[in-house]
Design a protein around this motif. Structure first.
Motif, PDB file in Angstrom:
ATOM      1  N   PRO A  49       0.829  -1.209   0.000  1.00  0.00           N
ATOM      2  CA  PRO A  49       0.000   0.000   0.000  1.00  0.00           C
ATOM      3  C   PRO A  49       0.865   1.261   0.000  1.00  0.00           C
ATOM      4  N   GLY A  50       0.624   2.123  -0.980  1.00  0.00           N
ATOM      5  CA  GLY A  50       1.388   3.360  -1.077  1.00  0.00           C
ATOM      6  C   GLY A  50       2.765   3.203  -1.676  1.00  0.00           C
ATOM      7  N   ALA A  51       3.182   1.957  -1.913  1.00  0.00           N
ATOM      8  CA  ALA A  51       4.526   1.717  -2.453  1.00  0.00           C
ATOM      9  C   ALA A  51       4.530   0.484  -3.353  1.00  0.00           C
ATOM     10  N   PHE A 158      10.944  13.760  -0.211  1.00  0.00           N
ATOM     11  CA  PHE A 158      10.642  13.086   1.049  1.00  0.00           C
ATOM     12  C   PHE A 158      10.229  11.624   0.934  1.00  0.00           C
ATOM     13  N   ARG A 159       9.849  11.143  -0.251  1.00  0.00           N
ATOM     14  CA  ARG A 159       9.199   9.844  -0.332  1.00  0.00           C
ATOM     15  C   ARG A 159      10.151   8.679  -0.555  1.00  0.00           C
ATOM     16  N   ALA A 160      11.174   8.853  -1.397  1.00  0.00           N
ATOM     17  CA  ALA A 160      11.975   7.724  -1.871  1.00  0.00           C
ATOM     18  C   ALA A 160      12.635   6.908  -0.755  1.00  0.00           C
ATOM     19  N   PRO A 161      13.354   7.508   0.194  1.00  0.00           N
ATOM     20  CA  PRO A 161      14.010   6.666   1.214  1.00  0.00           C
ATOM     21  C   PRO A 161      13.016   5.808   2.007  1.00  0.00           C
ATOM     22  N   SER A 165      12.723   1.613   1.883  1.00  0.00           N
ATOM     23  CA  SER A 165      12.843   0.806   3.099  1.00  0.00           C
ATOM     24  C   SER A 165      11.694  -0.188   3.186  1.00  0.00           C
ATOM     25  N   ARG A 166      10.501   0.226   2.793  1.00  0.00           N
ATOM     26  CA  ARG A 166       9.355  -0.682   2.816  1.00  0.00           C
ATOM     27  C   ARG A 166       9.518  -1.798   1.783  1.00  0.00           C
ATOM     28  N   ALA A 170      10.038  -5.869   2.556  1.00  0.00           N
ATOM     29  CA  ALA A 170       9.120  -6.858   1.981  1.00  0.00           C
ATOM     30  C   ALA A 170       9.895  -7.933   1.220  1.00  0.00           C
ATOM     31  N   LEU A 171      10.933  -7.539   0.493  1.00  0.00           N
ATOM     32  CA  LEU A 171      11.752  -8.502  -0.242  1.00  0.00           C
ATOM     33  C   LEU A 171      12.573  -9.365   0.713  1.00  0.00           C
TER      34      LEU A 171
END
Length: 542
Positions: A49-51, A158-161, A165-166, A170-171
């Motif tokens: 979600p969101g990524a 602001f979003r990429a880092p 990380s998410r 997950a991987l």
């Protein structure tokens, strides 16, 4: 990459588990975690979600003399946040490390393992391009990608880092069957900004954050300070007033005037704020030679030492160049053949003002047209706060046990150390905390390099702090010559403590120094035009 010391930390953690409390012993267990699926099976989509994440390639890479065998993963988080993740196949012990970027990013720097075995692959490691591809040849100082693309701006601001990380976690969950036991972030410059941003806006992402020379005052630093550096040294025809040939004499004069102020003549200024050097002492009395400064060059040096101001004397940035940093001005402030005939400060500032510093569609500016006024400072604020990492509320990060290790070089030519000191004083009242500490490194340039000390790597201490609860009181800085030979080691104590020579042995050996309190009370808060920015929260991604 600054991972060479981590293997020592891991070995130490393993050796001393029997002396820890039960909780610490559990944290220090380094049993290898094996994959539960094939590397190639990771090539698919992950509906986060969101990524939303897409793995485009995943293949096993054979071990080398320095790296373990690993599953090399490449992919992107929508819309275009590219990343590379390396998952060790036989040596992973549950730790994740994510690297920050530098400059305007724009490329994925391959994330490095530690350079020793068998502990070189204990960490899964990742890096990202922050959501865009920079144009060659400059890449990291190219801002043209953001001229009309708000999504790319959001990712970089602001979003990429956070989304990387998410995706990485997950991987890791998919490959090993469990999420990472501990997660770390390390970065310098823009990477330092990202580290602070993560602690402030995404406090659950990382257990330990190593933030070096943080560019956390983004709009004031790029739009105002780098522009000040470029304009201060520009003649009417655009040529440099102060040339690189003058820097050795200037630096030597600073050392002659101030080296002994810290009690030791060792070629470095332990706290350059004590230095009251007047460049007019180098004024040419005859011919203009590399050993002296013309009156115009004296004026430039004074401007560089001073913070940028408006016509009323209002500070538009917290600090200026520090005495002792002079040799680092070549390339950053003064164009050289080695930097392609351009100065990095001018390139960064001009790209920011043209493409990134104002709302899309709004009137922009350039290095040559920017006005040093409070009005122009304020015009940079609406976009600048989206990048900024200036919040003083890190309570959520602190409550969940997060550890923040800040550091900065006293001779940093790109980001004056005064800004980090100002932030740390406001955050902690200038006193080391059980969750946040600052280390100030004498003679160190921007993120590395220097005259006497050239390397500072606190990641080992951060791991120990997070996993053993051992708050760092000192980190050893290293100096190397051009051949890589160690020429000096020196302890750097948690600010505001300083290193004092014990009077015996070599001054190039860290063993011969002890901690001492500051020579005067700590008063690092700077009253400047951006003070209100500490209370403006930046945006966050889901």
């Amino acid at each position: 990459m600054r991972l060479s010391k981590i293997c020592t930390a891991i070995a130490t953690l393993t050796l001393v588990t029997t002396t820890f409390t039960p909780a610490a012993a559990t944290a220090a267990t380094d049993s290898v975690v094996r994959p539960v699926t094939a590397c190639a099976d990771l090539v698919r989509g992950f509906a986060l979600p969101g990524a939303p994440t897409h793995v485009t390639s995943a293949a096993v890479v054979a071990a080398t003399a320095t790296d373990p065998e690993y599953c090399g993963v490449r992919g992107y988080v929508e819309p275009a946040v590219r990343f590379e993740l390396r998952l060790p196949t036989t040596t992973y012990t549950g730790r994740y490390l994510q690297y920050g970027c530098g400059g305007f990013c724009g490329l994925v720097n391959p994330p490095a393992f530690a350079d020793c075995l068998p502990h070189g692959g204990d960490f899964a490691v990742a890096a990202t391009d922050d959501g865009h591809v920079g144009k060659t040849p400059a890449v990291v100082d190219d801002g043209s990608w953001g001229a009309h693309d708000q999504a790319a701006r959001d990712d970089f601001e602001f979003r990429a880092p956070h989304v990387v990380s998410r995706a990485s976690k997950a991987l890791i969950q998919a490959f090993y069957g469990a999420p990472p036991r501990k997660s770390y972030f390390t970065g310098c410059s823009d990477g330092g900004r990202e580290g602070l941003l993560l602690a402030q806006r995404y406090p659950a992402d990382f257990d330990g954050i190593d933030a070096g020379a943080p560019a956390h005052y983004w709009g004031p630093r790029l739009g105002v300070y780098q522009t000040w550096l470029a304009r201060a040294n520009s003649a009417a025809d655009g040529s440099p007033v102060l040339t690189a040939a003058k820097l050795p004499a200037l630096h030597n004069a600073v050392l002659a005037a101030c080296d002994r102020l810290d009690g030791l003549a060792d070629g470095q200024l332990d706290d350059p704020r004590a230095c009251r050097f007047d460049p007019a002492t180098l004024t040419c009395t005859g011919a203009d030679t590399p050993a002296c400064l013309t009156p115009a060059q004296v004026a430039v040096v004074r401007k560089l030492y001073a913070p940028p101001t408006d016509a009323r004397g209002t500070l538009l940035y917290p600090g200026g160049q520090q005495p002792g940093s002079e040799l680092s001005w070549a390339g950053w402030i003064i164009a050289t053949p080695e930097t392609g005939g351009s100065a990095f400060a001018r390139n960064l500032a001009d790209n920011y003002l043209r493409y990134l510093g104002y709302p899309i569609g709004a009137p922009a500016s350039t290095v040559d047209t920017f006005a040093f006024t409070k009005g122009e400072f304020d015009r940079l604020t609406p976009v600048g706060v989206r990048y900024d990492a200036m919040s003083l509320d890190l309570s959520a990060f602190q409550r969940r046990g997060g550890k923040l290790l800040l550091w900065h070089g006293w001779a940093d030519e790109a980001i004056p150390p005064a800004g980090t000191l100002d932030y740390y004083q406001r955050l902690t009242h200038g006193r080391p905390q059980d969750w946040a500490r600052l280390f100030m490194v004498p003679s160190l340039y921007h993120c590395g390099g220097g005259t006497t000390l050239t390397e500072f790597d606190p990641l080992r201490e951060l791991v120990s702090w997070v996993e053993r609860g051992t708050a760092p009181t000192r980190v050893t800085a290293t100096g190397r010559d051009a051949d890589g030979t160690v020429t000096r080691t020196r302890p750097v104590f948690a600010y505001p403590q300083r290193a004092v020579y014990d009077g015996t042995g070599s001054v190039d050996d860290a063993a011969n120094f002890r901690p001492a309190p500051p020579s005067s009370p700590v008063r690092d808060v700077v009253h400047w035009a951006g003070e209100r920015l500490y209370g403006i929260p930046g945006p966050v991604a889901p």
